[in-house]
Design a protein around this motif. Structure first.
Motif, PDB file in Angstrom:
ATOM      1  N   LYS A 144      75.966  99.968  31.906  1.00 40.10           N
ATOM      2  CA  LYS A 144      74.979  99.605  30.896  1.00 40.10           C
ATOM      3  C   LYS A 144      75.538  98.532  29.968  1.00 40.10           C
ATOM      4  CE  LYS A 144      72.897 104.223  30.930  1.00 40.10           C
ATOM      5  NZ  LYS A 144      72.479 105.375  30.099  1.00 40.10           N
ATOM      6  N   GLU A 169      70.286 100.137  28.261  1.00 38.68           N
ATOM      7  CA  GLU A 169      69.485  99.835  29.440  1.00 38.68           C
ATOM      8  C   GLU A 169      68.847  98.460  29.294  1.00 38.68           C
ATOM      9  OE1 GLU A 169      69.317 101.496  32.104  1.00 38.68           O
ATOM     10  OE2 GLU A 169      69.983 103.533  31.614  1.00 38.68           O
ATOM     11  N   THR A 171      66.513  95.241  31.589  1.00 35.23           N
ATOM     12  CA  THR A 171      65.735  94.861  32.758  1.00 35.23           C
ATOM     13  C   THR A 171      65.542  93.351  32.737  1.00 35.23           C
ATOM     14  OG1 THR A 171      63.709  95.299  34.002  1.00 35.23           O
ATOM     15  CG2 THR A 171      63.482  95.084  31.626  1.00 35.23           C
TER      16      THR A 171
END
Length: 397
Positions: A144, A169, A171
């Motif tokens: 992470k 996290e 994306t």
């Protein structure tokens, strides 16, 4: 009646505005109990106590030197400072001004408090930093993010079973990822970082900070892994602890230092890949061929440049001309810098392409114009009165 000042502060370990009000309230209770009259409340909100470069504490010291009060009241000594050197300097300065320090936790402060509490404050800061780094390392080893948001990615907002936020996290942001690939593609085929930045700005594409692109954002520093072209996260490789940050004791600013490579923490995160390995390798080959130095510096077209000298007082860059760093573009407000051996021009127009001012001026003519203006107008009676008033204010502070 004895005049007293109150000082209050909160920082990263207590991030709430109400903390200031709570500290002031209990300090006022002490003033009322002692029969002291409040002169003023000085405070710093959300600022670390690791140095004295804080507006509130600076105003406190300045007013103490002017004799505005004789006592400073705070919740505890570490509210004034957690740094050993700074708390000793503050105590010495206030003592010279005849001002006592009284805290609700320790009582009236003396030399013994300064030694013991200063040491405890310094150990607290070190322990806090160590715990933070341990937590970040564990997060990185789990694949992470260790903090910060890299261009090309979005933060994933998720919560665990207990409702606590899951941190680290990320994306891929597909719109930004296309821009990253565009930068790599254009550089690989021979365009310079400056040309790429101008093109992005011309197309109205905002940079990572939401402002215009600059060539340094793209080229960065190869050795330190900064800049779009050097961020290994784009090939699915997470590198943490490459740099460490320390505070300059003179300026209070954070300064980055490169850690030994054996201390780096590296994790493969293939799900974060934006750029394929072949394109990455072609960019690295061109960087090596063109000789852009490890500090990301190069002239037009990324032609070879020399490596900057090691940091040190005698090696630090000094102004090379009389008005270096003092000139601004009259159109955009950006820096007006040396663009050739004898000419100055707008840096924004040349590096970002977002300013229309392409006019230049010779250094000798510019210096003569400014110096003539100072010589002819500085002693104007009206201007002199303003200058004398401001100068006197500065001396008195």
């Amino acid at each position: 009646m004895t005049l007293a000042a109150i000082y209050a502060r909160y920082s990263s370990d207590l991030q709430r505005d109400a903390s200031i009000d709570d500290q002031v309230r209990i300090c006022k209770e002490r003033l009322n109990k002692e029969g002291w009259r409040l002169h003023q409340v000085y405070s710093d909100r959300g600022i670390s106590g690791s140095n004295l470069l804080r507006p509130g504490v600076q105003s406190l010291m300045a007013d103490a030197g002017r004799g505005h009060f004789s006592i400073v009241v705070a919740e505890s000594l570490d509210r004034l400072s957690r740094d050993q050197e700074d708390i000793a300097a503050l105590f010495k300065r206030l003592s010279f001004a005849g001002v006592k320090i009284v805290t609700l936790s320790e009582g009236e402060i003396n030399e013994l408090h300064i030694g013991l509490k200063g040491t405890m404050g310094a150990l607290y800061l070190k322990d806090l930093a160590d715990k933070t780094r341990r937590g970040l390392r564990g997060r990185v080893e789990a694949g992470k993010s260790g903090g910060g948001l890299t261009y090309g990615y979005d933060v994933v907002k998720a919560f665990d079973a207990n409702g606590e936020p899951i941190r680290g996290e990320r994306t891929i942001n597909e719109d930004q990822a296309r821009i990253v690939r565009r930068i790599f593609d254009e550089y690989a085929v021979g365009r310079s970082s400056r040309t790429i930045a101008v093109g992005l700005n011309t197309d109205g594409i905002p940079g990572p900070s939401g402002k215009a692109w600059g060539f340094s954002t793209i080229s960065g520093n190869r050795e330190r892994g900064t800049g779009i072209l050097n961020n290994e996260l784009y090939i699915g490789r997470l590198v943490w602890n490459r740099l460490r940050y320390v505070k300059d004791p003179m300026s209070g600013k954070r300064v980055s230092r490169l850690n030994p490579e054996e201390n780096w923490i590296i994790q493969d995160v293939p799900q974060m890949r934006i750029v394929d390995k072949d394109l990455w390798d072609r960019v690295k080959a061109r960087q090596k061929k063109t000789g852009v130095d490890t500090h990301g510096k190069g002239s037009k077209g990324d032609v070879p440049a020399t490596v900057a000298p090691k940091d040190g007082f005698w090696n630090r860059r000094r102004p090379k001309t009389l008005f270096s760093g003092l000139l601004k573009c009259g159109v955009c407000g950006g820096g007006f810098v040396k663009i050739s051996a004898e000419h100055f021009g707008c840096a924004t127009a040349r590096n970002k392409g977002t300013c229309s001012n392409l006019r230049t001026i010779r250094r000798d003519r510019m210096e003569e114009t400014i110096l003539s203006g100072l010589r002819d107008h500085l002693m104007d009676p009206a201007l002199y009165a303003v200058f004398a008033e401001e100068f006197t204010k500065h001396i008195n502070t």
